[in-house]
Design a protein around this motif. Structure first.
Motif, short mmCIF file in Angstrom:
data_model
loop_
_atom_site.label_atom_id
_atom_site.label_comp_id
_atom_site.label_asym_id
_atom_site.label_seq_id
_atom_site.Cartn_x
_atom_site.Cartn_y
_atom_site.Cartn_z
N SER A 8 -85.65 -42.44 1.13
CA SER A 8 -85.14 -41.28 1.85
C SER A 8 -84.78 -40.25 0.80
O SER A 8 -84.04 -40.55 -0.14
N VAL A 9 -85.33 -39.07 0.93
CA VAL A 9 -85.06 -37.99 -0.02
C VAL A 9 -84.77 -36.70 0.75
O VAL A 9 -85.20 -36.54 1.89
N THR A 10 -84.05 -35.83 0.11
CA THR A 10 -83.84 -34.50 0.68
C THR A 10 -84.62 -33.52 -0.18
O THR A 10 -84.34 -33.37 -1.38
N VAL A 11 -85.63 -32.92 0.41
CA VAL A 11 -86.51 -32.01 -0.32
C VAL A 11 -86.34 -30.61 0.23
O VAL A 11 -86.54 -30.38 1.44
N ASN A 12 -85.93 -29.71 -0.62
CA ASN A 12 -85.72 -28.31 -0.23
C ASN A 12 -84.80 -28.21 0.99
O ASN A 12 -85.02 -27.41 1.89
N GLY A 13 -83.79 -29.10 1.02
CA GLY A 13 -82.77 -29.08 2.07
C GLY A 13 -83.10 -29.87 3.31
O GLY A 13 -82.30 -29.94 4.24
N GLU A 14 -84.28 -30.47 3.35
CA GLU A 14 -84.69 -31.23 4.53
C GLU A 14 -84.84 -32.71 4.17
O GLU A 14 -85.60 -33.07 3.26
N THR A 15 -84.11 -33.56 4.89
CA THR A 15 -84.15 -34.99 4.60
C THR A 15 -85.35 -35.63 5.30
O THR A 15 -85.66 -35.32 6.45
N THR A 16 -86.01 -36.50 4.55
CA THR A 16 -87.18 -37.19 5.09
C THR A 16 -87.17 -38.63 4.59
O THR A 16 -86.66 -38.92 3.52
N ALA A 17 -87.71 -39.51 5.40
CA ALA A 17 -87.85 -40.91 5.02
C ALA A 17 -89.34 -41.25 5.07
O ALA A 17 -90.08 -40.72 5.90
N ALA A 18 -89.74 -42.13 4.16
CA ALA A 18 -91.16 -42.51 4.11
C ALA A 18 -91.31 -43.85 3.42
O ALA A 18 -90.47 -44.24 2.61
N ALA A 19 -92.39 -44.53 3.74
CA ALA A 19 -92.79 -45.71 3.00
C ALA A 19 -93.80 -45.24 1.96
O ALA A 19 -94.78 -44.58 2.32
N VAL A 20 -93.52 -45.52 0.70
CA VAL A 20 -94.39 -45.01 -0.37
C VAL A 20 -94.91 -46.17 -1.22
O VAL A 20 -94.23 -47.18 -1.38
N PRO A 21 -96.10 -46.03 -1.75
CA PRO A 21 -96.58 -47.03 -2.71
C PRO A 21 -95.62 -47.06 -3.91
O PRO A 21 -95.19 -46.00 -4.38
N VAL A 22 -95.26 -48.24 -4.36
CA VAL A 22 -94.25 -48.35 -5.42
C VAL A 22 -94.69 -47.72 -6.74
O VAL A 22 -93.87 -47.41 -7.59
N ARG A 23 -95.97 -47.52 -6.93
CA ARG A 23 -96.47 -46.92 -8.17
C ARG A 23 -96.85 -45.45 -8.01
O ARG A 23 -97.41 -44.85 -8.92
N GLN A 24 -96.53 -44.86 -6.88
CA GLN A 24 -96.87 -43.45 -6.66
C GLN A 24 -95.85 -42.56 -7.36
O GLN A 24 -94.64 -42.74 -7.23
N ASN A 25 -96.36 -41.58 -8.12
CA ASN A 25 -95.41 -40.69 -8.79
C ASN A 25 -94.87 -39.66 -7.81
O ASN A 25 -95.44 -39.42 -6.74
N LEU A 26 -93.76 -39.06 -8.19
CA LEU A 26 -93.05 -38.15 -7.30
C LEU A 26 -93.89 -36.94 -6.91
O LEU A 26 -93.91 -36.54 -5.75
N VAL A 27 -94.57 -36.35 -7.86
CA VAL A 27 -95.34 -35.14 -7.55
C VAL A 27 -96.48 -35.44 -6.57
O VAL A 27 -96.76 -34.64 -5.69
N ASP A 28 -97.09 -36.60 -6.69
CA ASP A 28 -98.13 -36.96 -5.73
C ASP A 28 -97.54 -37.18 -4.34
O ASP A 28 -98.15 -36.80 -3.34
N PHE A 29 -96.36 -37.79 -4.26
CA PHE A 29 -95.68 -37.95 -2.97
C PHE A 29 -95.39 -36.59 -2.34
O PHE A 29 -95.66 -36.38 -1.16
N LEU A 30 -94.86 -35.68 -3.14
CA LEU A 30 -94.53 -34.35 -2.61
C LEU A 30 -95.78 -33.61 -2.14
O LEU A 30 -95.79 -32.99 -1.08
N ARG A 31 -96.84 -33.68 -2.93
CA ARG A 31 -98.06 -32.96 -2.60
C ARG A 31 -98.83 -33.63 -1.45
O ARG A 31 -99.19 -32.97 -0.49
N ASN A 32 -99.05 -34.92 -1.56
CA ASN A 32 -99.95 -35.60 -0.62
C ASN A 32 -99.28 -36.05 0.66
O ASN A 32 -99.91 -36.08 1.71
N THR A 33 -98.01 -36.41 0.59
CA THR A 33 -97.32 -36.90 1.78
C THR A 33 -96.58 -35.77 2.49
O THR A 33 -96.65 -35.65 3.71
N LEU A 34 -95.87 -34.95 1.72
CA LEU A 34 -95.07 -33.89 2.34
C LEU A 34 -95.80 -32.56 2.41
O LEU A 34 -95.31 -31.62 3.02
#
Length: 156
Positions: A8-34
């Motif tokens: 669960s992270v708060t990105v730009n003021g908006e909280t979101t929850a997600a299941a992420v691959p444990v080896r996924q880097n943060l920037v890929d999560f932000l770009r590809n998931t959000l």
């Protein structure tokens, strides 16, 4: 051991929850998931600074941090800087410090960090602070000019 983890992270003021691959880097999560594509992926080794973003008040390389490490964090990307970066955005435009724009989100993040930390309009100090961000267009002169103008209040 699971290949995914719930975060669960708060990105730009908006909280979101997600299941992420444990080896996924943060920037890929932000770009590809959000869908927050403002932070760019360059070298994927933390060298070029294109993926620089803010996590809990500190600028980090999004390619070196796993998404699971950001669980519970407050994250701000270039899309979320809002009024904090208004003067920098204006100065970058005024000085044509954008060129191709690939490095711009990372440059903005590092410049914002410098300005908000009370950095001086010292060209050598600005260059040193931005030295972890590469510009393939060699637009450093304009970028340093933009940061100096903001500090001196010329673009505020």
């Amino acid at each position: 051991m699971s290949d995914t983890a719930n975060i669960s992270v708060t990105v730009n003021g908006e909280t979101t929850a997600a299941a992420v691959p444990v080896r996924q880097n943060l920037v890929d999560f932000l770009r590809n998931t959000l869908g927050l594509t403002g932070s760019h992926v360059g070298c994927e080794h933390g060298v070029c600074g294109a993926c620089t973003l803010e996590v809990d008040g500190a600028m980090v390389r999004g390619c070196l941090m796993l998404a699971v490490q950001a669980d519970g964090a407050q994250i701000t990307t270039v899309e979320g800087y809002g009024d904090r970066a208004e003067a920098l955005r204006a100065a970058f435009v005024e000085h044509n410090a954008l060129q191709c724009g690939y490095c711009t989100p990372g440059m903005m993040a590092s410049a914002l960090e410098y300005v908000e930390a009370g950095g001086q309009a010292d060209r050598a100090a600005i260059r040193e602070h931005l030295s972890g961000n590469y510009c393939r267009c060699t637009g450093y002169q304009s970028i340093v000019d933009a940061v100096c103008d903001v500090i001196e209040g010329e673009s505020a």
